[in-house]
Design a protein around this motif. Sequence first.
Motif, PDB file in Angstrom:
ATOM      1  N   LYS A 165      26.607  -4.931  12.089  1.00 13.08           N
ATOM      2  CA  LYS A 165      26.010  -3.678  11.640  1.00 13.08           C
ATOM      3  C   LYS A 165      25.459  -2.936  12.856  1.00 13.08           C
ATOM      4  O   LYS A 165      24.448  -3.335  13.442  1.00 13.08           O
ATOM      5  CB  LYS A 165      24.898  -3.937  10.629  1.00 13.08           C
TER       6      LYS A 165
ATOM      7  N   PRO B 199      24.002   0.653  13.931  1.00 14.24           N
ATOM      8  CA  PRO B 199      23.522   1.934  13.394  1.00 14.24           C
ATOM      9  C   PRO B 199      24.162   3.116  14.110  1.00 14.24           C
ATOM     10  O   PRO B 199      24.498   3.053  15.300  1.00 14.24           O
ATOM     11  CB  PRO B 199      22.012   1.889  13.656  1.00 14.24           C
TER      12      PRO B 199
ATOM     13  N   ALA C 230      18.103   3.422  16.732  1.00  9.48           N
ATOM     14  CA  ALA C 230      17.438   3.019  15.489  1.00  9.48           C
ATOM     15  C   ALA C 230      17.974   1.650  15.078  1.00  9.48           C
ATOM     16  O   ALA C 230      19.003   1.173  15.582  1.00  9.48           O
ATOM     17  CB  ALA C 230      17.681   4.043  14.388  1.00  9.48           C
ATOM     18  N   ASP C 231      17.248   1.000  14.177  1.00  9.55           N
ATOM     19  CA  ASP C 231      17.648  -0.318  13.688  1.00  9.55           C
ATOM     20  C   ASP C 231      18.071  -0.297  12.219  1.00  9.55           C
ATOM     21  O   ASP C 231      18.406  -1.338  11.651  1.00  9.55           O
ATOM     22  CB  ASP C 231      16.489  -1.315  13.850  1.00  9.55           C
ATOM     23  N   THR C 232      18.058   0.862  11.602  1.00  6.36           N
ATOM     24  CA  THR C 232      18.412   0.976  10.189  1.00  6.36           C
ATOM     25  C   THR C 232      19.650   1.852  10.041  1.00  6.36           C
ATOM     26  O   THR C 232      20.096   2.490  10.982  1.00  6.36           O
ATOM     27  CB  THR C 232      17.238   1.578   9.395  1.00  6.36           C
ATOM     28  N   GLY C 233      20.212   1.853   8.822  1.00  5.12           N
ATOM     29  CA  GLY C 233      21.409   2.614   8.543  1.00  5.12           C
ATOM     30  C   GLY C 233      21.200   4.110   8.588  1.00  5.12           C
ATOM     31  O   GLY C 233      20.074   4.579   8.804  1.00  5.12           O
ATOM     32  N   PRO C 234      22.284   4.843   8.457  1.00  3.78           N
ATOM     33  CA  PRO C 234      23.656   4.386   8.156  1.00  3.78           C
ATOM     34  C   PRO C 234      24.309   3.691   9.350  1.00  3.78           C
ATOM     35  O   PRO C 234      23.917   3.910  10.497  1.00  3.78           O
ATOM     36  CB  PRO C 234      24.384   5.689   7.805  1.00  3.78           C
ATOM     37  N   TYR C 235      25.307   2.859   9.026  1.00  2.00           N
ATOM     38  CA  TYR C 235      25.964   2.054  10.046  1.00  2.00           C
ATOM     39  C   TYR C 235      27.394   2.546  10.261  1.00  2.00           C
ATOM     40  O   TYR C 235      27.985   3.226   9.412  1.00  2.00           O
ATOM     41  CB  TYR C 235      25.981   0.578   9.631  1.00  2.00           C
TER      42      TYR C 235
END
Length: 229
Positions: free
Chosen positions: A95, A97, A121-126
């Motif tokens: 995953k 990002p 960033a460490d969060t989605g969207p991926y």
Amino acid sequence: MNPPLWQWLVRKRVTLANIGLVLVLVIGSGYLGREVLRFNPFARTFQVTVDLANSGGLLPGDDVTFRGTRVGKVRDVRVSGDGIAAVAAIDAGTKIPMGGTVRVGRLSAAGEQYLDFRPDADTGPYLTDGSTVARSRTSVPVPIQNVLTHMSGLISGMNPDRLDVVINELDKAARGRPGRDAQYDRRDQRGHGRADQSAAADPSADRESRGHRRQGATVCARGRRARCR
């Protein structure tokens, strides 16, 4: 009397040794192919296209990393319009990002290149299969030939006469002449000045030192007379 199992092992010892050798070769080959050559015919990947201004030395087969950790390989590098399109085959389940930068890095000045994803960033969207990274989010290193060209222009623009002067002055400074002698002279002058100041401040110490010098001279004179006799 030997048990039947032992007798069977003795009779089949050559066959068992060959089977063990084959197993060692198979396990060793599998380890080399999987861990060293990174060959996995059952691996599942998804592809991401990265738009670059130039290749930066990137070649098919180079590593693809996610913040320094290997997650795939570069599958293809091809011309796309006025730039280069690099297709990265990334391991399924990784995953990454969207956002951030993607850069072409080098292991050394003349070493192997790699494609590194560094999202902010460490969060989605991926990123998913078929995603494209815009050229504005990519960076490539300065080509070695450009560095050599600039260095050649810098060297050719130097004045040889002035360069000789600089080299001669550096040689004099390294050898310590004549500056080192002048420095020692200044230290000697400071030492004599301090001795004179000490004698003026403490007359008894000065008289004692003079007495020691006279006593030493007397001993030396007596020694000389004894050798003459």
